[in-house]
Design an enzyme around this catalytic site. Structure first.
Site, PDB file in Angstrom:
ATOM      1  N   SER A 103       5.463  19.268  34.000  1.00  0.00           N
ATOM      2  CA  SER A 103       5.029  17.832  34.976  1.00  0.00           C
ATOM      3  C   SER A 103       6.351  17.382  33.004  1.00  0.00           C
ATOM      4  CB  SER A 103       4.292  17.676  34.515  1.00  0.00           C
ATOM      5  OG  SER A 103       3.835  16.191  35.503  1.00  0.00           O
ATOM      6  N   HIS A 255      -0.186  20.419  41.330  1.00  0.00           N
ATOM      7  CA  HIS A 255       0.755  20.456  40.591  1.00  0.00           C
ATOM      8  C   HIS A 255       0.184  21.060  39.099  1.00  0.00           C
ATOM      9  CE1 HIS A 255       2.951  17.712  38.015  1.00  0.00           C
ATOM     10  NE2 HIS A 255       1.905  17.508  37.963  1.00  0.00           N
TER      11      HIS A 255
END
Length: 300
Positions: A103, A255
Site C-alpha cells: 500500500s 487489500h
C-alpha cells in the site's frame, strides 16, 4: 525473536526508527519490508516467518507508525520517508535488496528506487498506492487548527478497528482479537495523532507517470482482485507505467494480501527473485487473467 533475530530502534535521518532484523545463517539475499498507512511491521506477521526460512528479512516501522518515533517536527513526506529507509539501510550496511512495500509502503519503495536505483535489485509492490494527489487545500488549512489531532483521533475511533479491517480483507473470518489488537495497539497514545496531522501537511502527491517510466528496477506487482482500498485498476496502470513490471492477481483476496494469502505471495516472490529479469518481467508484455491466482509466464 529467536536465534539471529533482533529488534532495535536507531536514530537515522532525524527519526527514531524501529526495525526487526531476521538474519538467515547462510542467505545472501535480503528482503526489506515496508508497511502501509495506519499499519506497522505487524501487517507482515504471516509473511515474515515464511521469508526468513530462506532469506534475510528487515521489517521497518515507518515513522510515525508502529514502534517508531512520533515527532510532530519530523517531515513525513514520502521523499523524506524514502531517505529514512535509505539512511537505515546504510547504517546497517545492507545493499542489493529486494524492496517490498504494501500500500503506502509501495509508494515509498518506488521513491527509494527512484532515488537510489543501485540499492534495489528487485521490487515487490503489494497493492501499492499510486497516482494520489496531495491533500486538498481545505484539509491542509484545517490541519493547522489547534487540537486538529483530536479530530483525527475521533474519526479513527468512530470508524472502529473492526470496520477498518473489514474494509481491507476479503475473508472477514480472518479477523480475530489478536489481529484487532495488533493493528489497534499503536493508536492507544495521542502522539500518533499529532504526527498524523503533520503527515497530512507533509505528504506530497505520488510519483508522476513521467517519474514512474524512469524506474528501471524489475518489479513484481501483487494485487487482490477484491481490493477496495487501492483498486486493481491502479495495479494495471502501474504495470503499464513501470518499464519492467508484471502484475499478479490473487483470487478471493482483498487489500491486505500479506495477511490473507502469505503462501501465495511467497510463491510468486520466489519465482520472481529466482528468475532473470528478462525471463519473468517483460516490458509491455505483462499477462494476467483476472480471477486466477497465477502468472502466465509464456509470451504470446
Amino acid at each position: 525473536m529467536q536465534g539471529n533475530d533482533f529488534a532495535r530502534t536507531v536514530n537515522v535521518n532525524g527519526a527514531h526508527v524501529y526495525y526487526e532484523y531476521h538474519k538467515h545463517p547462510s542467505a545472501s539475499e535480503t528482503f526489506v519490508l515496508l508497511h502501509g498507512f495506519l499499519s506497522s511491521s505487524f501487517s507482515f506477521r504471516r509473511l515474515t516467518p515464511l521469508l526468513k526460512e530462506q532469506y534475510n528479512v528487515i521489517s521497518i516501522d515507518l515513522p510515525p507508525f508502529g514502534s517508531s518515533g512520533k515527532s510532530n517536527r519530523f517531515i513525513y513526506s514520502y521523499e523524506n520517508l524514502a531517505n529514512t529507509v535509505i539512511s537505515l539501510l546504510d547504517h546497517l550496511n545492507v545493499k542489493n535488496i529486494h524492496l517490498t512495500g504494501h500500500s503506502m509502503g509501495g509508494q515509498i519503495a518506488l521513491n527509494v528506487m527512484k532515488k537510489e536505483p543501485s540499492l534495489v535489485d528487485k521490487g515487490v509492490l503489494l497493492c501499492s498506492s499510486g497516482y494520489l494527489k496531495k491533500m486538498n487545500w481545505p484539509v491542509l488549512m484545517a490541519s493547522r487548527i489547534p487540537f486538529f489531532h483530536l479530530y483525527v483521533k475521533l474519526w479513527l475511533t468512530r470508524s472502529g478497528i473492526r470496520k477498518n479491517l473489514e474494509n481491507v480483507v476479503h475473508n472477514r473470518e480472518l479477523i480475530d482479537d489478536e489481529m484487532m489488537f495488533g493493528y489497534l495497539k499503536p493508536f492507544l497514545e495521542d502522539d500518533i495523532f499529532k504526527a498524523l496531522t503533520r503527515m497530512i501537511r507533509d505528504r506530497e502527491g505520488d510519483l508522476s507517470i513521467a517519474e514512474l517510466k524512469k524506474i528501471e528496477t524489475p518489479c513484481l506487482l501483487v494485487w487482490g482482485e477484491h481490493d477496495r482500498v487501492v483498486p486493481l485498476t491502479t495495479g494495471e496502470r502501474l504495470t503499464k507505467d513501470l518499464p519492467q513490471s508484471r502484475l499478479v492477481v490473487l483470487k478471493e483476496t482483498g487489500h491486505l494480501v500479506p495477511e490473507e494469502k502469505p503462501d501465495e505471495v511467497l510463491q510468486h516472490i520466489q519465482q520472481f527473485v529466482n528468475s532473470e529479469a528478462g525471463e519473468y518481467v517483460k516490458n509491455e508484455q505483462h499477462h494476467y487473467k483476472k480471477g486466477l491466482s497465477q502468472t502466465l509466464l509464456t509470451e504470446t
